[in-house]
Enzyme design. Structure first.
Site, short mmCIF file in Angstrom:
data_model
loop_
_atom_site.label_atom_id
_atom_site.label_comp_id
_atom_site.label_asym_id
_atom_site.label_seq_id
_atom_site.Cartn_x
_atom_site.Cartn_y
_atom_site.Cartn_z
N ASP A 27 -147.64 -28.78 -8.90
CA ASP A 27 -146.21 -28.20 -8.90
C ASP A 27 -145.42 -29.31 -8.78
OD1 ASP A 27 -144.04 -26.37 -8.98
OD2 ASP A 27 -143.72 -26.54 -6.91
N ASP A 29 -140.99 -29.65 -8.45
CA ASP A 29 -140.08 -29.59 -7.77
C ASP A 29 -140.45 -29.11 -6.24
OD1 ASP A 29 -137.14 -30.31 -7.87
OD2 ASP A 29 -136.82 -28.31 -6.76
N ASP A 248 -145.47 -25.97 -3.52
CA ASP A 248 -144.62 -25.59 -2.34
C ASP A 248 -144.10 -23.78 -2.15
OD1 ASP A 248 -142.86 -25.85 -4.76
OD2 ASP A 248 -140.98 -25.98 -3.29
N1 PLP Z 1 -136.94 -23.07 -13.19
C1 PLP Z 1 -135.91 -24.22 -13.09
C2 PLP Z 1 -134.80 -23.83 -14.12
C3 PLP Z 1 -135.83 -25.01 -12.35
O1 PLP Z 1 -134.90 -26.12 -12.32
C4 PLP Z 1 -136.75 -25.31 -11.25
C5 PLP Z 1 -136.97 -26.42 -10.53
O2 PLP Z 1 -136.17 -27.49 -10.59
C6 PLP Z 1 -137.95 -24.37 -11.39
C7 PLP Z 1 -137.76 -23.28 -12.36
C8 PLP Z 1 -138.92 -24.46 -10.38
O3 PLP Z 1 -139.94 -25.68 -10.92
P1 PLP Z 1 -141.28 -25.78 -10.02
O4 PLP Z 1 -142.22 -24.89 -10.60
O5 PLP Z 1 -141.70 -27.31 -10.48
O6 PLP Z 1 -141.15 -25.84 -8.73
CA CA Z 2 -141.84 -26.07 -6.78
#
Ligand code: PLP
Ligand code: CA
Length: 309
Positions: A27, A29, A248
């Site tokens: 993953d 973020d 996370d």
């Molecule tokens: N959706 C959007 C629009 C985001 O900006 C983010 C994180 O920045 C996410 C979902 C979650 O992303 P991830 O699945 O990488 O944690």
């Molecule tokens: Ca994430």
């Protein structure tokens, strides 16, 4: 293999778990970076994994970036080079889903941004709607009668910072016009956390709005749906028993990993605190146990010693 107990991954166990894996799904973020800043030590850890011959793939529910844009962000933040085919964002996976589900020439009405539009174009799906709302008229009465494109056979909902009542009207009209019109959401993340405990509403809020209007349930492309893992598995030979999902978030990353038979690793650099896992572990409800990861680390930088540093 016993029950999942969310044990800290360190020492000899860390070496063994990593030695047994040939693919790691990350993953993004909250795991690799927060916003625009790399998690300290994360680029080095992924560099070591790549040098050890592991396949690294990236699975993100964020529909706001294309595959190519993710390769650039990884490079800019010092991660090992990735090719677009290693990136599984919900914009790309949604385009892929619609490519197989729609007849040739069918179009999508899109609540989303330029990345979603670009991924649809890359697979040859005509689209309407992304970007600032083009109001068909000044008042809701006009919106209810504006012309509809008969080629539209799907409504796709992703992250749309220009979401509006007019777009919601238009999405509903397409869904009512044709009972076979597909309703697809990129993901159901309810909030996007910001620094200091603040948050903004996530794509799940927009999907819910369209579902409520249409009184239909959307097909969800992103985690925890296994469609995203199936996208990885159709691109690469992945053995679930030799694959680690690193995330996370319990209700997306960990749930998808557990339901696909992957080894799951929670990192505490994002949205989850350990006491939430403990509450699931202590619960009598079996469904909550599917939210418990096999292992956790404070940060993926903690894998460095097991990788020979
Ligand atoms: N959706 C959007 C629009 C985001 O900006 C983010 C994180 O920045 C996410 C979902 C979650 O992303 P991830 O699945 O990488 O944690
Ligand atoms: Ca994430």
């Amino acid at each position: 293999v016993g029950p999942r107990l969310c044990r800290r991954l360190e020492g000899e166990a860390a070496r063994a778990v990593l030695a047994n894996a040939d693919t790691l799904l990350f993953d993004c973020d909250g795991v690799l970076w927060r916003g625009d800043t790399a998690v300290s030590g994360a680029p080095a850890a992924l560099g070591r994994l790549a040098a050890a011959g592991k396949r690294l793939c990236y699975v993100t529910n964020n529909s706001g970036r294309t595959r190519v844009a993710y390769t650039e962000k990884l490079r800019r933040l010092g991660f090992p080079p990735a090719e677009p085919r290693h990136i599984f964002g919900s914009a790309f996976c949604a385009a892929r889903y619609l490519r197989q589900a729609l007849p040739p020439g069918a179009a999508a009405y899109v609540l989303g941004g330029p990345a979603l539009a670009a991924e649809l174009e890359a697979v040859g799906i005509p689209h309407l709607g992304p970007g600032p709302a083009a109001l068909p008229g000044p008042a809701p009465a006009d919106w209810a009668t504006a012309p509809l494109d008969p080629a539209v056979r799907a409504v796709l909902v992703g992250f749309d910072e220009h979401f509006s009542y007019a777009k919601l009207c238009q999405a509903l009209r397409y869904l009512l016009q044709n009972p076979d019109c597909l309703l697809v959401g990129t993901n159901r993340d309810h909030r996007l956390p910001l620094e200091g405990g603040a948050a903004i509403p996530g794509t799940g809020c927009l999907v819910k709005a369209v579902e409520t209007a249409a009184q239909r349930e959307a097909f969800i492309v992103g985690k925890p749906n296994r469609f995203m893992f199936d996208c990885v598995a159709s691109e690469f030979q992945v053995d679930p028993a030799r694959t680690i999902m690193v995330g996370d978030r319990l209700d997306t990353d960990i749930l998808m990993g557990n339901s696909c038979g992957l080894t799951t690793l929670l990192t505490l650099t994002g949205v989850t605190a350990l006491d939430e896992v403990q509450a699931h572990l202590d619960s009598d409800c079996p469904a909550r146990h599917s939210l418990v990861p096999d292992y956790y680390v404070d940060s993926i930088a903690d894998l460095l010693p097991a990788l020979g540093e």
